[in-house]
Design a protein around this motif. Structure first.
Motif, PDB file in Angstrom:
ATOM      1  N   SER A  67       0.855  -1.175   0.000  1.00  0.00           N
ATOM      2  CA  SER A  67       0.000   0.000   0.000  1.00  0.00           C
ATOM      3  C   SER A  67       0.893   1.228   0.000  1.00  0.00           C
ATOM      4  N   ALA A  68       0.503   2.207  -0.796  1.00  0.00           N
ATOM      5  CA  ALA A  68       1.215   3.485  -0.784  1.00  0.00           C
ATOM      6  C   ALA A  68       0.671   4.374   0.328  1.00  0.00           C
ATOM      7  N   GLY A  69      -0.402   3.905   0.993  1.00  0.00           N
ATOM      8  CA  GLY A  69      -1.126   4.765   1.927  1.00  0.00           C
ATOM      9  C   GLY A  69      -0.334   5.165   3.156  1.00  0.00           C
ATOM     10  N   GLY A  70       0.257   4.169   3.828  1.00  0.00           N
ATOM     11  CA  GLY A  70       1.003   4.478   5.044  1.00  0.00           C
ATOM     12  C   GLY A  70       2.209   5.347   4.734  1.00  0.00           C
ATOM     13  N   VAL A  71       2.870   5.057   3.615  1.00  0.00           N
ATOM     14  CA  VAL A  71       4.052   5.830   3.213  1.00  0.00           C
ATOM     15  C   VAL A  71       3.645   7.289   2.987  1.00  0.00           C
ATOM     16  N   ALA A  72       2.541   7.483   2.284  1.00  0.00           N
ATOM     17  CA  ALA A  72       2.095   8.855   2.006  1.00  0.00           C
ATOM     18  C   ALA A  72       1.726   9.572   3.310  1.00  0.00           C
ATOM     19  N   LEU A  73       1.024   8.880   4.203  1.00  0.00           N
ATOM     20  CA  LEU A  73       0.659   9.512   5.485  1.00  0.00           C
ATOM     21  C   LEU A  73       1.918   9.922   6.236  1.00  0.00           C
ATOM     22  N   ALA A  74       2.894   9.021   6.284  1.00  0.00           N
ATOM     23  CA  ALA A  74       4.130   9.315   7.020  1.00  0.00           C
ATOM     24  C   ALA A  74       4.827  10.526   6.401  1.00  0.00           C
ATOM     25  N   GLN A  75       4.827  10.613   5.091  1.00  0.00           N
ATOM     26  CA  GLN A  75       5.480  11.749   4.436  1.00  0.00           C
ATOM     27  C   GLN A  75       4.738  13.049   4.710  1.00  0.00           C
ATOM     28  N   VAL A  76       3.409  12.990   4.578  1.00  0.00           N
ATOM     29  CA  VAL A  76       2.619  14.214   4.772  1.00  0.00           C
ATOM     30  C   VAL A  76       2.760  14.705   6.208  1.00  0.00           C
ATOM     31  N   PHE A  77       2.615  13.799   7.170  1.00  0.00           N
ATOM     32  CA  PHE A  77       2.753  14.225   8.566  1.00  0.00           C
ATOM     33  C   PHE A  77       4.189  14.673   8.842  1.00  0.00           C
ATOM     34  N   GLY A  78       5.156  14.005   8.196  1.00  0.00           N
ATOM     35  CA  GLY A  78       6.555  14.409   8.374  1.00  0.00           C
ATOM     36  C   GLY A  78       6.770  15.847   7.914  1.00  0.00           C
ATOM     37  N   ILE A  79       6.168  16.204   6.778  1.00  0.00           N
ATOM     38  CA  ILE A  79       6.304  17.571   6.255  1.00  0.00           C
ATOM     39  C   ILE A  79       5.542  18.550   7.160  1.00  0.00           C
ATOM     40  N   LEU A  80       4.325  18.174   7.536  1.00  0.00           N
ATOM     41  CA  LEU A  80       3.503  19.084   8.361  1.00  0.00           C
ATOM     42  C   LEU A  80       4.141  19.344   9.724  1.00  0.00           C
ATOM     43  N   ARG A 109       3.807  12.664  -5.550  1.00  0.00           N
ATOM     44  CA  ARG A 109       4.859  12.698  -6.574  1.00  0.00           C
ATOM     45  C   ARG A 109       5.826  11.533  -6.336  1.00  0.00           C
ATOM     46  N   ASP A 110       6.137  11.296  -5.070  1.00  0.00           N
ATOM     47  CA  ASP A 110       7.065  10.213  -4.738  1.00  0.00           C
ATOM     48  C   ASP A 110       6.430   8.831  -4.875  1.00  0.00           C
ATOM     49  N   ARG A 111       5.111   8.792  -5.020  1.00  0.00           N
ATOM     50  CA  ARG A 111       4.413   7.514  -5.157  1.00  0.00           C
ATOM     51  C   ARG A 111       4.966   6.722  -6.336  1.00  0.00           C
TER      52      ARG A 111
END
Ligand code: DON
Length: 549
Positions: A267-280, A306-308
């Motif tokens: 799943s790309a989902g957890g990776v995306a969440l981690a990235q978004v929260f990391g940036i925020l 984009r990194d997906r």
């Protein structure tokens, strides 16, 4: 009502940490009731999850089922162990480029969504076996019983079913087997009693013999192979025999004192969440619906999506996950964000497709504190429309989640990278994001359908949960939604909930907006407060009627 939250207080034991309490939220009242019954009868969250998943296969045949796949995120209360059961479908071994491209190298239209080439080897039945062996307390004969009865004796279809069957009427009329979903060859009216005797028989076999023997071998398996190959696919019995779920470490990360656990690759989902929260984490963040914060959320989503294109099945391609999630890199990404201006990242090139689909999510907490968050799918509405011969098993079209070519978008307008290219035995990249969010208040268990928009749904609800000291679960799941996925470069917004002022402010920062003609998602959440409070459950108001995605 699709929700049953229930709290019992054990008088004899006093108000100890062991108070029995449980909650179930799913997309269908019959499924929630089945899960609830398991819990009332002494079963645990895994027993309930099996019952819920099986009933959803019967009552929401357009969303998920034995012919599909998904992810089960588990939490064991006794020792805090967390695990993801990856029941994602896999590409058949005899898969060839010619199935998807003609001699001139042009993509064969529809080959990933219709016919035998669209179907990947299902994982849900193996997951039911796996959960039964490793965490359930009840036998399949008991956990599958509600589903068997509903398939055999029938259930009255709701407006949602009637509407979706109407949308897919021509697909369902295309084969004798799928006529079972219609009323005399037409989409039924609400109230029509849908009976699925062949599916009931398949479920009964699985209840008796387990899925390894009753689904992945024998007549059910042969019926699926026949149907897929007659429709241009290339399945072998060995594809089914060799299917295995994979236990994976979920993705876990911290955000301002909270711990978030979510689906791992594929799943790309957890990776995306981690990235978004990391940036925020590098910004002062307020209400995600306030334009200033919404801008930051969109910019973070833009970068994560984009990194997906670097992501795919980790068992087939090396994924630079540590580098993608590296704090230093996230910091650089955050520093590149102008807090008042939309960024223009190097554009991706190529075409666009529209799309809609369906999938299902359910969330469960049992009396002991065990949790299950499961997102299951056959991909688009009624999947490929192919049914295994004689088995009542409707087959997925999950092959559409692979990257066919990097310049071609899939049904969710996602353009992937070579890491997600098709290959025999490989799992397609997913957006399904079952998740746990834990903070001082308690634990939130959530997830949703919606293709690529799953990620932003889970993100927005998690952000609002974390922002406020009190939890109003029904409000959280009903909040208006927006989404950005890097390409196409626009913020999709729901038709309600965004004022003219909001839109003007976002556009003023350089964002392009696209108001989508219907609300999306069907998020299902349960919340267990710390201490002795009662568990709560909430179902998305979007799911109860005819709004879906
Ligand atoms: O795995 C995925 O990301 C998609 N197959 C999920 C499809 C979906 O959520 C359809 N939604 N409504």
């Amino acid at each position: 009502m699709h929700v049953l939250a229930f709290a019992l207080f054990c008088g004899a034991a006093g108000a100890s940490a062991g108070n029995p309490r449980f909650a179930v939220a799913s997309a269908h009242p019959q499924a929630t009731a089945a899960g609830y019954r398991m819990l009332e009868n002494g079963g645990n969250a895994c027993d309930a999850a099996i019952a819920v998943a099986a009933v959803l296969a019967v009552v929401e045949p357009y969303s998920s089922g034995l012919g599909g796949g998904g992810f089960f995120l588990l939490h064991r209360a006794t020792d805090g162990r967390q695990l993801m059961v990856d029941a994602r479908e896999v590409a058949p071994r005899a898969l060839r480029r010619e199935h998807f491209f003609d001699a001139a190298g042009q993509p064969r239209k529809g080959a990933t969504v219709r016919g035998g080439t669209a179907v990947a080897i299902p994982g849900v039945p193996a997951a039911l076996d796996h959960l039964t062996r490793h965490c359930a307390t009840l036998p399949l004969a008991q956990t599958l019983e509600p589903a068997i009865l509903l398939a055999r004796d029938g259930f009255a279809v709701d407006r949602r079913y009637a509407r979706i069957a109407q949308m897919r009427e021509s697909l369902l009329r295309a084969s004798l087997e799928t006529l079972v979903f219609l009323d005399g060859g037409r989409a039924p009216e609400p109230g029509f009693v849908l009976r699925q005797p062949e599916l009931a028989a398949t479920l009964e076999r699985i209840a008796r013999e387990g899925a390894a023997a009753a689904f992945y071998r024998g007549p059910v398996a042969r019926g699926m192979v026949d149907a897929v190959n007659a429709a241009g696919g290339a399945w072998q019995l060995s594809d089914l025999e060799s299917y295995r779920v994979i236990e994976r470490e979920p993705l876990r990360f911290a955000y301002r004192g909270a711990t978030i656990t979510a689906a791992a690759l594929p799943s790309a989902g957890g990776v995306a969440l981690a990235q978004v929260f990391g940036i925020l984490g590098h910004f002062p963040v307020g209400d995600a619906h306030d334009p200033r914060t919404a801008h930051l959320v969109v910019e973070a989503l833009r970068r994560a999506f984009r990194d997906r294109s670097l992501l795919g099945d980790p068992d087939h391609v090396p994924i630079p996950l540590a580098r993608i999630l590296d704090d230093g890199r996230t910091k650089v990404q955050a520093a590149a964000i102008d807090t008042r201006r939309a960024s223009v990242l190097p554009p991706a090139d190529g075409g666009e497709t529209g799309g809609s689909g369906n999938t299902t999510h359910f969330s469960i907490i049992d009396a002991a504190g065990n949790r299950v968050a499961a997102t299951l799918t056959i991909n688009l509405l009624f999947g490929s429309g192919l049914m295994g011969r004689g088995s009542g098993v409707l087959l997925n079209n999950e092959m559409d989640d692979f990257t066919l070519r990097t310049d071609l978008a899939n049904s969710f307008r996602l353009r992937g990278g070579v890491a997600n290219a098709m290959a025999p035995g490989k799992r397609p990249l997913s957006s399904m994001t079952p998740a746990f969010v834990e903070d001082d208040k308690g634990v939130l268990v959530l997830g949703a359908p919606g293709g690529s928009r799953i990620i932003s749904q889970v993100l927005l609800v998690a952000m609002e949960y974390l922002r406020l000291p009190a939890v109003d679960l029904q409000r959280l799941v009903g909040l208006p939604r927006y989404h950005h996925q890097y390409w196409p470069d626009r913020i999709e917004i729901e038709p309600e909930g965004f004022s003219a002022g909001w839109k003007a402010e976002m556009e003023g920062m350089g964002h392009r907006l696209e108001t989508v003609n219907r609300r999306w998602g069907n998020l299902q959440a349960v919340f267990q407060p710390r201490g002795d409070g009662a568990a709560q459950a909430a179902s998305d108001p979007r799911g109860s009627d005819v709004a879906w995605y």
